[in-house]
Design a protein around this motif. Structure first.
Motif, PDB file in Angstrom:
ATOM      1  N   SER A  96      -6.175   7.083 -10.405  1.00 36.41           N
ATOM      2  CA  SER A  96      -4.734   6.995 -10.190  1.00 36.41           C
ATOM      3  C   SER A  96      -4.435   5.751  -9.366  1.00 36.41           C
ATOM      4  O   SER A  96      -5.336   5.152  -8.765  1.00 36.41           O
ATOM      5  CB  SER A  96      -4.235   8.237  -9.441  1.00 36.41           C
ATOM      6  OG  SER A  96      -4.779   8.269  -8.125  1.00 36.41           O
ATOM      7  N   LYS A  97      -3.165   5.354  -9.315  1.00 31.71           N
ATOM      8  CA  LYS A  97      -2.816   4.157  -8.559  1.00 31.71           C
ATOM      9  C   LYS A  97      -3.219   4.264  -7.089  1.00 31.71           C
ATOM     10  O   LYS A  97      -3.833   3.321  -6.553  1.00 31.71           O
ATOM     11  CB  LYS A  97      -1.321   3.860  -8.691  1.00 31.71           C
ATOM     12  CG  LYS A  97      -0.916   2.532  -8.075  1.00 31.71           C
ATOM     13  CD  LYS A  97       0.539   2.191  -8.362  1.00 31.71           C
ATOM     14  CE  LYS A  97       0.919   0.845  -7.767  1.00 31.71           C
ATOM     15  NZ  LYS A  97       2.331   0.487  -8.065  1.00 31.71           N
ATOM     16  N   PRO A  98      -2.921   5.370  -6.397  1.00 31.41           N
ATOM     17  CA  PRO A  98      -3.361   5.472  -4.995  1.00 31.41           C
ATOM     18  C   PRO A  98      -4.880   5.436  -4.856  1.00 31.41           C
ATOM     19  O   PRO A  98      -5.406   4.821  -3.925  1.00 31.41           O
ATOM     20  CB  PRO A  98      -2.798   6.825  -4.545  1.00 31.41           C
ATOM     21  CG  PRO A  98      -1.645   7.081  -5.465  1.00 31.41           C
ATOM     22  CD  PRO A  98      -2.048   6.507  -6.780  1.00 31.41           C
ATOM     23  N   ARG A 104     -10.336  -0.160  -4.043  1.00 33.09           N
ATOM     24  CA  ARG A 104     -10.451  -1.596  -3.751  1.00 33.09           C
ATOM     25  C   ARG A 104     -10.656  -1.843  -2.260  1.00 33.09           C
ATOM     26  O   ARG A 104     -11.459  -2.692  -1.863  1.00 33.09           O
ATOM     27  CB  ARG A 104      -9.186  -2.323  -4.220  1.00 33.09           C
ATOM     28  CG  ARG A 104      -9.025  -2.380  -5.732  1.00 33.09           C
ATOM     29  CD  ARG A 104      -7.904  -3.353  -6.098  1.00 33.09           C
ATOM     30  NE  ARG A 104      -7.509  -3.220  -7.479  1.00 33.09           N
ATOM     31  CZ  ARG A 104      -6.289  -2.888  -7.886  1.00 33.09           C
ATOM     32  NH1 ARG A 104      -5.331  -2.651  -7.000  1.00 33.09           N
ATOM     33  NH2 ARG A 104      -6.018  -2.793  -9.172  1.00 33.09           N
ATOM     34  N   ARG A 105      -9.934  -1.104  -1.431  1.00 30.45           N
ATOM     35  CA  ARG A 105     -10.042  -1.315   0.013  1.00 30.45           C
ATOM     36  C   ARG A 105     -11.415  -0.929   0.544  1.00 30.45           C
ATOM     37  O   ARG A 105     -11.962  -1.587   1.425  1.00 30.45           O
ATOM     38  CB  ARG A 105      -8.964  -0.505   0.739  1.00 30.45           C
ATOM     39  CG  ARG A 105      -7.558  -1.054   0.592  1.00 30.45           C
ATOM     40  CD  ARG A 105      -6.578  -0.160   1.324  1.00 30.45           C
ATOM     41  NE  ARG A 105      -5.199  -0.643   1.187  1.00 30.45           N
ATOM     42  CZ  ARG A 105      -4.140   0.023   1.609  1.00 30.45           C
ATOM     43  NH1 ARG A 105      -4.283   1.195   2.209  1.00 30.45           N
ATOM     44  NH2 ARG A 105      -2.923  -0.476   1.453  1.00 30.45           N
ATOM     45  N   GLU A 106     -11.961   0.158   0.021  1.00 25.35           N
ATOM     46  CA  GLU A 106     -13.171   0.732   0.596  1.00 25.35           C
ATOM     47  C   GLU A 106     -14.451   0.242  -0.066  1.00 25.35           C
ATOM     48  O   GLU A 106     -15.499   0.208   0.572  1.00 25.35           O
ATOM     49  CB  GLU A 106     -13.109   2.258   0.495  1.00 25.35           C
ATOM     50  CG  GLU A 106     -11.958   2.870   1.274  1.00 25.35           C
ATOM     51  CD  GLU A 106     -11.708   4.317   0.923  1.00 25.35           C
ATOM     52  OE1 GLU A 106     -12.520   4.899   0.143  1.00 25.35           O
ATOM     53  OE2 GLU A 106     -10.702   4.892   1.396  1.00 25.35           O
ATOM     54  N   ARG A 107     -14.381  -0.129  -1.344  1.00 22.87           N
ATOM     55  CA  ARG A 107     -15.594  -0.406  -2.090  1.00 22.87           C
ATOM     56  C   ARG A 107     -15.822  -1.888  -2.395  1.00 22.87           C
ATOM     57  O   ARG A 107     -16.952  -2.301  -2.614  1.00 22.87           O
ATOM     58  CB  ARG A 107     -15.573   0.354  -3.429  1.00 22.87           C
ATOM     59  CG  ARG A 107     -15.386   1.853  -3.311  1.00 22.87           C
ATOM     60  CD  ARG A 107     -16.584   2.512  -2.688  1.00 22.87           C
ATOM     61  NE  ARG A 107     -17.797   2.314  -3.468  1.00 22.87           N
ATOM     62  CZ  ARG A 107     -19.025   2.507  -3.002  1.00 22.87           C
ATOM     63  NH1 ARG A 107     -19.209   2.862  -1.749  1.00 22.87           N
ATOM     64  NH2 ARG A 107     -20.070   2.318  -3.771  1.00 22.87           N
TER      65      ARG A 107
END
Length: 276
Positions: A96-98, A104-107
């Motif tokens: 999902s978008k969230p 992207r932020r974490e990985r």
């Protein structure tokens, strides 16, 4: 770590033509025919490859070969029209978008050719930007940014602004920013191609040093075989949106699979050490 399975991606303004082009691509119509008949660009054509955990994997090809598009599939900025991209067993296109934003932020962390620094922020603030977005408190993000700026040789420049730095120094800030978020995957899209040869070699050395210490999974995009051969554990050569060859630099150099790959090697003969 990363698996791309029969991925195709097309660019076109007419949705109906794109749908027809997807079918044509599956039938191996080829890039030229799809463009001429449907006005659609086949950016990636049935691409399959696997990237191992902790591997420095280089994607190489000429402009327009699809290498930057491939990187954008990995972080979900683009989604394939056919096939799949999985990271640690997670199908990127199914997020999902969230969840994709969190992924992207974490990985994944990215380093760009254009540096992509904020001119109104200091070097320290640029390095810590991903941590700011993630909500880390100021003291902790400043400490981590300071740690990584020191590691890339910019410990005394935290208060400077991008315009006060050379191109090589700005790219070191980009590396520090990617390292700050401590993501397991780093995507580097032609990060050194705009730099002079000496600075480029210095940053290649730095990247190899960091990789020996951190063992991140790195996908590095370049159009330069000599750079690819110096950095890569393994590499993929793209030609017109397809994978021409995958292997170690030594294997590809000793047995190029196509004339296209052979031309890359020939151009680099004078710059790649014979031991590669």
């Amino acid at each position: 770590m990363i698996s791309i399975d029969q991925a195709s991606l097309l660019f076109g303004s007419n949705p109906g033509a794109v749908r027809q082009a997807v079918v044509a691509a599956r039938q191996s119509a080829g890039r030229d025919r799809i463009r001429d008949q449907l006005g659609v660009t086949l950016a990636l054509d049935d691409v399959s490859l696997d990237i191992k955990d902790g591997e420095l994997f280089v994607v190489m090809g000429l402009s327009g070969s699809g290498k930057s598009t491939l990187v954008r599939l990995i972080n979900g900025l683009l989604l394939p029209h056919a096939g799949s991209v999985t990271v640690d067993g997670v199908t990127v296109s199914a997020l999902s978008k969230p969840d994709l934003i969190a992924f992207r932020r974490e990985r994944i962390a990215m380093v760009f050719q254009s540096f992509a620094l904020f001119p109104h922020r200091t070097v320290g603030e640029n390095a810590a930007f991903g941590l700011t977005v993630a909500g880390m408190n100021k003291a902790d993000r400043e400490a981590r940014a300071s740690k990584w700026l020191e590691r890339v040789g910019l410990g005394s420049h935290a208060g400077s602004y991008p315009h006060q730095l050379s191109g090589g120094m700005r790219q070191r800030v980009g590396l520090a920013r990617a390292l700050c978020v401590e993501s397991p995957i780093m995507l580097l899209d032609e990060p050194f191609s705009a730099l002079d040869p000496i600075t480029r070699v210095d940053l290649q050395d730095l990247l190899l040093e960091l990789q020996s210490e951190l063992a991140r999974t790195i996908v590095f995009v370049t159009h330069d075989f000599s750079e690819a051969a110096r950095l890569a554990d393994r590499m993929a050569v793209l030609e017109n949106g397809r994978v021409a060859q995958i292997g170690t630099p030594a294997a590809i150099r000793s047995a190029p699979a196509t004339s296209h790959v052979a031309r890359f090697i020939e151009a680099a003969t004078q710059t790649v050490p014979s031991s590669v």
